[in-house]
Design an enzyme around this catalytic site. Structure first.
Site, PDB file in Angstrom:
ATOM      1  N   PRO A   2      32.535  45.431  41.958  1.00 53.57           N
ATOM      2  CG  PRO A   2      31.580  46.281  39.960  1.00 53.57           C
ATOM      3  CD  PRO A   2      33.360  45.770  40.944  1.00 53.57           C
ATOM      4  CD  GLU A   3      29.634  40.496  45.408  1.00 59.44           C
ATOM      5  OE1 GLU A   3      28.778  39.189  45.238  1.00 59.44           O
ATOM      6  OE2 GLU A   3      30.325  40.579  46.634  1.00 59.44           O
ATOM      7  CE  LYS A  52      32.216  38.711  40.122  1.00 55.72           C
ATOM      8  NZ  LYS A  52      33.363  39.142  41.134  1.00 55.72           N
ATOM      9  NE  ARG A 254      38.616  40.155  47.331  1.00 56.44           N
ATOM     10  CZ  ARG A 254      37.187  41.315  46.500  1.00 56.44           C
ATOM     11  NH1 ARG A 254      37.043  40.518  45.610  1.00 56.44           N
ATOM     12  NH2 ARG A 254      36.433  42.363  46.736  1.00 56.44           N
TER      13      ARG A 254
END
Ligand SMILES: [Zn+2]
Length: 269
Positions: A2-3, A52, A254
């Site tokens: 999740p961002e 986050k 990523r």
């Protein structure tokens, strides 16, 4: 993963349904039994999101620090809570609402000095009104690290993840491999302003939509899932602006996505 906008939405949800009420806390899985006992019977004052991280502040009680990490999940609802299935680390029930936390990287009690240490290690969060983009700029402008890597570093900017990284760099036509020190300050300031706008929209809609009206395949109607972005997960497809094939490569563990023409080597925005 999740961002920041997702974390903010989770905080908003908790503030709407749980805050201001006495919570019944438990750890069905057993891994947070002591922590749950410490907050049980306390009023949740507010849930705060920073990057986050989530902080649940209890009135006259401790604070619970939650970081979902890659596999954490927060589910919630109203009405009778379901039988706890799977590894529920923390269950909160307040009024007619409930919340379950599973698989989080972090779920711990934290005191104010520890919070201060943690926050000092985080860069500014574009979703917070008091965030200072120049704090991020200090780190970026002194770094030889690629801007694409710096954007993923929570010490530089808090809350940005892989989707915002790729889309932001494209929207400003910045080469993801450009060393931070070679970015221009005015480019960074406009990237920051854009990030604030994009992430606020993400909080409202729950989606990351970055494509400008003029670059949309259709002028009207809601965007489909595969129309929402310029480069993210569009490897091999033609760039929406120039038609060049979008490329992908791993950067900071990523997949990075970019247009090698619009974001040509050395392009500083
Ligand atoms: Zn292009």
């Amino acid at each position: 993963l999740p961002e920041g906008h997702t974390i903010r939405r989770l905080a908003n949800l908790q503030n709407k349904f749980l805050a201001g009420r006495v919570v019944t806390a438990s750890s069905p899985q057993g891994r947070f039994t002591g922590g749950a006992a410490a907050i049980d019977g306390h009023v949740l004052r507010t849930t705060e999101a920073v990057g986050k991280h989530l902080f649940q502040h209890y009135r006259g009680g401790p604070t619970v620090h939650i970081h979902l990490g890659l596999f954490g999940k927060l589910t919630s609802g109203t009405g009778e809570p379901p039988e706890p299935t799977g590894a529920v680390r923390l269950r909160l029930v307040a009024g007619h609402a409930w919340m379950d936390l599973r698989g989080a990287t972090t779920c711990e009690l934290i005191d104010p000095p520890e919070i201060a240490v943690l926050l000092a290690r985080l860069g500014p969060d574009p979703l917070r009104g008091d965030a200072d983009p120049l704090r991020a700029w200090k780190r970026i402008s002194r770094s030889k690290t690629a801007i694409g890597a710096l954007l993923m570093d929570q010490k530089v900017v808090a809350g940005v993840g892989n989707v915002y990284r790729a889309e932001l760099l494209f929207r400003h036509r910045v080469d993801p491999f450009l060393p931070g020190a070679r970015l221009r300050e005015e480019t960074w300031m406009s990237m920051w302003a854009d990030l604030v706008t994009l992430m606020r929209a993400g909080v409202r809609t729950g989606r990351i939509e970055t494509v400008l009206a003029e670059d949309r395949p259709r002028a009207r109607g809601a965007l489909k899932r595969d129309e929402a972005g310029y480069v993210y997960r569009r490897q091999g497809l033609p760039c929406r602006v120039c038609g060049t094939e979008i490329r992908t490569e791993v950067m900071v563990a990523r997949n990075l996505f970019w247009c090698p023409h619009c974001q040509a080597p050395g392009n500083a925005g």
